[in-house]
Enzyme design. Structure first.
Site, PDB file in Angstrom:
ATOM      1  N   ARG A  72       0.853  -1.188   0.000  1.00  0.00           N
ATOM      2  CA  ARG A  72       0.000   0.000   0.000  1.00  0.00           C
ATOM      3  C   ARG A  72       0.893   1.244   0.000  1.00  0.00           C
ATOM      4  O   ARG A  72       1.941   1.265   0.642  1.00  0.00           O
ATOM      5  CB  ARG A  72      -0.885   0.032   1.252  1.00  0.00           C
ATOM      6  N   TYR A 213      -1.181  -3.574  -6.846  1.00  0.00           N
ATOM      7  CA  TYR A 213      -0.915  -4.379  -5.642  1.00  0.00           C
ATOM      8  C   TYR A 213      -1.955  -4.206  -4.533  1.00  0.00           C
ATOM      9  O   TYR A 213      -2.344  -3.069  -4.200  1.00  0.00           O
ATOM     10  CB  TYR A 213       0.465  -4.033  -5.057  1.00  0.00           C
ATOM     11  N   LYS A 222      -9.309  -2.184   1.783  1.00  0.00           N
ATOM     12  CA  LYS A 222      -9.043  -1.017   2.636  1.00  0.00           C
ATOM     13  C   LYS A 222      -9.812   0.211   2.155  1.00  0.00           C
ATOM     14  O   LYS A 222     -10.301   1.008   2.955  1.00  0.00           O
ATOM     15  CB  LYS A 222      -7.545  -0.728   2.667  1.00  0.00           C
ATOM     16  N   HIS A 242     -11.048  -1.919  11.767  1.00  0.00           N
ATOM     17  CA  HIS A 242      -9.915  -2.760  11.379  1.00  0.00           C
ATOM     18  C   HIS A 242      -9.741  -3.830  12.459  1.00  0.00           C
ATOM     19  O   HIS A 242      -8.809  -3.775  13.260  1.00  0.00           O
ATOM     20  CB  HIS A 242      -8.677  -1.855  11.272  1.00  0.00           C
ATOM     21  N   SER A 264      -0.158  -3.269  13.006  1.00  0.00           N
ATOM     22  CA  SER A 264       0.502  -4.337  12.246  1.00  0.00           C
ATOM     23  C   SER A 264       1.630  -4.956  13.083  1.00  0.00           C
ATOM     24  O   SER A 264       2.140  -4.344  14.028  1.00  0.00           O
ATOM     25  CB  SER A 264       1.037  -3.802  10.927  1.00  0.00           C
ATOM     26  N   CYS A 266       1.416  -7.382  15.198  1.00  0.00           N
ATOM     27  CA  CYS A 266       1.038  -7.834  16.544  1.00  0.00           C
ATOM     28  C   CYS A 266       0.344  -9.197  16.505  1.00  0.00           C
ATOM     29  O   CYS A 266      -0.244  -9.624  17.500  1.00  0.00           O
ATOM     30  CB  CYS A 266       0.121  -6.811  17.213  1.00  0.00           C
ATOM     31  N   ASP A 289      -9.442  -9.402   9.502  1.00  0.00           N
ATOM     32  CA  ASP A 289      -8.933  -8.047   9.235  1.00  0.00           C
ATOM     33  C   ASP A 289      -9.960  -6.935   9.450  1.00  0.00           C
ATOM     34  O   ASP A 289      -9.597  -5.877   9.939  1.00  0.00           O
ATOM     35  CB  ASP A 289      -8.401  -7.996   7.797  1.00  0.00           C
ATOM     36  N   ARG A 382       2.324 -12.024  -0.051  1.00  0.00           N
ATOM     37  CA  ARG A 382       0.967 -12.324   0.420  1.00  0.00           C
ATOM     38  C   ARG A 382       0.438 -13.646  -0.101  1.00  0.00           C
ATOM     39  O   ARG A 382       0.794 -14.091  -1.189  1.00  0.00           O
ATOM     40  CB  ARG A 382       0.011 -11.234  -0.085  1.00  0.00           C
TER      41      ARG A 382
END
Ligand code: O2Y
Ligand code: MN
Length: 599
Positions: A72, A213, A222, A242, A264, A266, A289, A382
Site C-alpha cells: 500500500r 498491488y 481497505k 480494522h 501491524s 502484533c 482483518d 501475500r
C-alpha cells in the site's frame, strides 16, 4: 458482450469510464469458476502467472509484482473531502475538484490495448442488511481473480443494484496503456509519482490509478471496507473497523464473540485463527482483518466480516505460528511475491523449514539460492486464501445477520509498562484504550532518532476516511447508543520482555487470557481495581502446564505507575494534534487516568 443489467446508473457510469479510458473491450464478470479458470489460463499464457504443482498445491497460482509495486502506498493515498478540515491530520487531503482534474488527465486513454472488467461485488454476505453492493472497474485480470476470493463476486449483486438503484463505484487501472504492437510487461503499473489512491467520502466514490498491488487495487478491502465505509458508518450510525472477529466457545457450548484491533506486526491473523490451549474451549474464525458492526433489534452490536478471503502476510506463517492459515492456503490460493520452488510449490522466510533444493525463483522472478543470504520472498509477500478453506472457520461466518459482539480487545507491542491484560472500568474508558493504542518504535525508527511511542488509534490510522477526532467521537456516540449492551473492553500486551526474552508465550496460550475476559463478561470472577483498570486476581488466569516463574508472572501483571505516567503524557501530546476535534470525553479520560495514577 451485452451488459447483463438494466440499471441505467450503472450502464451510464460504465459507458462514461469506457469513453474516458478507451479499453479495447469490456467484460462483465460473473464470479464463476469458469471465469476464474479462463483468466488464470490467459495470465499463465502471457507469463504473468505461474501455475503451481497441482499435486502439492491444487488450483493455485503465483505472481511476482514489479519491484516498485509491493505494498500500500500511504503517501499517495488521499481523502478528498470537500472541506480540508473533514480529512483531519491523519490523512493526505487534496481538493476533490483539483484531484479529479489531475486524475481525469491520467485516466484519459489509460486502458488502451487492455480489457476493462466490470466486477459486481458485495462486501458481506449478498443481501445482508449490513453488507454493501459495489462495482469495481479494472483493467487488471490479477485484480479480478483476487476479488473472486476476497469479495462476493456475482451477478446476483446486479439484481440488488437494480432493486436499490444504488452501488459504490470503484474505478481502478494499472495506468499502463499499450500502444499498437507494444509488448506488455509482466506486472504493468505506473511510476510512484503518478499513483493515486483517491477517496471521495461524500460521494462514496473510489478512484485508484497506477498500482496493481493489494490494498491499492483490490478496492473492496481497505478503500471501500474501511475508508469509505468508516465515513458512511459515521453518517449512518454503525461501525467499520480494522478488527478480527472470532468466536470462543466454552465446554458447555456457550459462545462469546470477540472483535480485536491491533497495529501491524502484533499477530492479528494468528489470534483470529488461534488454537485454544484451554481444555474444552474452542476458537473459530469469523474474520481476520475487518469488522462491520451495526446495532441489532435487541440493542446488541452485530458484526459481519465483509470479506470472503484472507490476504495474509506470507513470511513467518508456519505450522508453529499459524497452522490454520497454512491449511487455508493449501489449495485454491494465489501467492504474490513469494519464492516458487523448483517443483513449483511456494516457500517464504520463516516458514519453518529450509527452501527445498536450496532455492528457486525469488519474488523478483530471478533464480535464487537461500545460501545467498538475500530474502527470497518480499517481506510484504501475500497469500490470498479462500476463507471457507480455513479448517477453523466458524460455521456462522457468513450469517447475514452477523454475530453479537461481547468483547472488544485493543492492544499494542510494548516490551514493558503495559501489563498482559487489563479491563476498562466502562465503555468510555474502553474508547480511551482504543484511541491510545500504541507500540514501541521499531529498531529502524530508533535509528532515525524517533524514540516516542507510535500511536495508532484503533489500528485505524491509515484507514479512517474522515477526521480522526470525529471518529473518536463516533466511538463515544456508539457507546451511548449501545448503553449497557455495549461490549466489554480490554487491553492486552503479549510482548513484555525481560533480558530480551518474551515473558508470555503467546500464540495458542493467549486463549487463557481470552477465557478470563469471558469469565468477566459472565461475572464468574472478581477482579482487582488498579489505576489503569480491572486486573485478574491470582489464579484466575490458569498457568497450568506453562513454565512461567512466579517473578515473571508478577512482571506480566505489574502496573508500573511511574512508567505508565510517561505513557499518559505521550498520549496527551499525541491527542493534542486533533485540536478542537478531540472529544471532551477523551480529555476527561486522560484527566481521570492521571488523577488515579497520582492518587
Ligand atoms: O500491502 C498491502 O497492500 C496489503 S495491506 C493489508 C493486507 C491485509 C490485511 N491488512 C493489511 C493492512 O495493511 O492492514
Ligand atoms: Mn489490515
Amino acid at each position: 458482450m451485452s451488459a447483463p443489467t438494466t440499471n441505467q446508473k450503472l450502464l451510464d457510469w460504465v459507458a462514461e469510464v469506457a469513453e474516458m479510458t478507451t479499453p479495447d473491450q469490456i467484460v462483465w464478470c460473473d464470479g464463476s469458476k469458469e471465469e476464474y479458470d479462463r483468466l488464470m489460463a490467459e495470465m499463465v499464457a502471457s507469463g504473468m502467472a505461474i501455475k503451481l504443482n497441482e499435486e502439492k498445491r491444487p488450483n493455485s497460482y503465483a505472481f511476482n509484482s514489479d519491484p516498485s509495486d509491493v505494498a500500500r502506498v500511504e503517501g499517495r493515498t488521499y481523502i478528498a473531502s470537500v472541506k480540508e478540515e473533514d480529512a483531519g491530520p491523519t490523512n493526505n487531503w487534496i481538493d476533490p475538484v483539483e484531484l479529479k482534474a489531475t486524475m481525469r488527465k491520467l485516466y484519459k486513454g489509460c486502458m488502451k490495448g487492455r480489457t476493462m472488467y466490470v466486477i459486481p461485488f458485495s462486501m458481506g454476505p449478498i443481501g445482508s442488511p449490513i453488507a454493501k453492493n459495489a462495482i469495481e472497474l479494472t483493467d487488471s485480470p490479477y485484480v479480478v481473480v483476487n476479488m473472486h476470493i476476497m469479495a462476493r463476486v456475482s451477478q446476483d449483486v446486479l439484481r440488488l443494484i437494480e432493486k436499490e438503484d444504488d452501488f459504490i463505484p470503484c474505478l481502478h487501472t494499472v495506468g499502463a496503456p499499450l500502444e499498437e504492437g507494444q509488448e506488455d510487461s509482466r506486472w504493468p503499473c505506473a511510476p510512484i509519482e503518478d499513483k493515486y489512491i483517491a477517496h471521495f467520502p461524500e460521494e462514496n466514490l473510489i478512484w485508484s490509478y497506477g498500482s496493481g498491488y493489494g490494498g491499492n487495487a483490490l478496492l473492496g478491502k481497505k478503500c471501500l471496507a474501511l475508508r469509505i465505509a468508516s465515513a458512511a458508518a459515521k453518517r449512518e450510525g454503525w461501525m467499520a473497523e480494522h478488527m478480527l472477529i472470532l468466536r470462543f466457545t466454552n465446554p458447555e457450548g456457550k459462545k462469546f464473540h470477540v472483535a480485536a484491533a491491533f497495529p501491524s506486526a502484533c499477530g492479528k491473523t494468528n489470534l483470529a485463527m488461534l488454537q485454544s490451549t484451554v481444555p474444552g474451549w474452542k476458537v473459530e474464525t469469523i474474520g481476520d482483518d475487518i469488522a462491520w458492526m451495526k446495532p441489532g433489534a435487541d440493542g446488541r452490536l452485530y458484526a459481519i466480516n465483509p470479506e470472503a478471503g484472507f490476504f495474509g502476510v506470507a513470511p513467518f506463517t508456519s505450522e508453529e505460528t499459524n497452522p490454520m492459515a497454512l491449511a487455508a492456503c493449501s489449495k485454491d490460493a494465489i501467492f504474490t511475491n513469494v519464492v516458487v520452488t523448483k517443483d513449483k510449490d511456494v516457500w517464504w522466510e520463516d516458514m519453518g523449514y529450509d527452501c527445498p533444493d536450496g532455492g528457486g525463483t525469488n519474488w523478483k522472478n530471478e533464480a535464487w539460492l537461500q545460501s545467498s543470504g538475500e530474502k527470497g520472498a518480499h517481506p510484504n509477500s501475500r497469500f490470498t486464501a479462500v476463507a471457507a478453506n480455513c479448517p477453523c472457520i466458524c460455521p456462522d461466518w457468513s450469517d447475514p445477520a452477523g454475530v453479537p459482539i461481547d468483547i472488544f480487545v485493543f492492544g499494542g507491542k510494548r516490551t514493558s509498562t503495559i501489563p498482559l491484560v487489563h479491563e476498562a472500568f466502562d465503555f468510555e474508558q474502553g474508547v480511551y484504550m482504543g484511541a491510545t493504542a500504541s507500540s514501541e518504535p521499531t529498531a529502524a525508527a530508533l535509528d532515525l532518532g524517533n524514540v516516542s511511542l507510535r500511536f495508532d488509534p484503533f489500528a485505524m490510522t491509515p484507514f479512517i476516511g474522515y477526521h480522526a477526532g470525529d471518529y473518536m467521537q463516533h466511538w463515544f456516540d456508539m457507546g451511548e447508543k449501545l448503553g449497557d449492551k455495549a461490549p466489554k473492553c480490554f487491553y492486552v500486551n503479549w510482548f513484555q520482555k525481560d533480558d530480551g526474552k518474551f515473558l508470555w508465550p503467546g500464540f495458542g496460550e493467549n486463549s487463557r487470557v481470552l477465557k478470563w475476559m469471558c469469565d468477566r463478561v459472565e461475572g464468574k470472577v472478581e477482579a482487582r481495581e488498579t489505576p489503569i483498570g480491572m486486573m485478574p486476581l491470582d489464579g484466575d488466569i490458569t498457568l497450568d502446564g506453562l513454565d512461567i516463574p512466579a517473578e515473571d508472572w508478577e512482571k506480566l501483571m505489574k502496573v508500573d505507575t511511574e512508567a505508565y505516567k510517561a505513557t499518559v503524557n505521550d498520549a496527551r501530546a499525541y491527542l493534542a494534534k486533533f485540536g478542537d476535534k478531540l472529544p471532551a470525553k477523551m480529555t476527561e479520560q486522560l484527566d481521570k487516568l492521571e488523577a488515579r495514577l497520582n492518587a
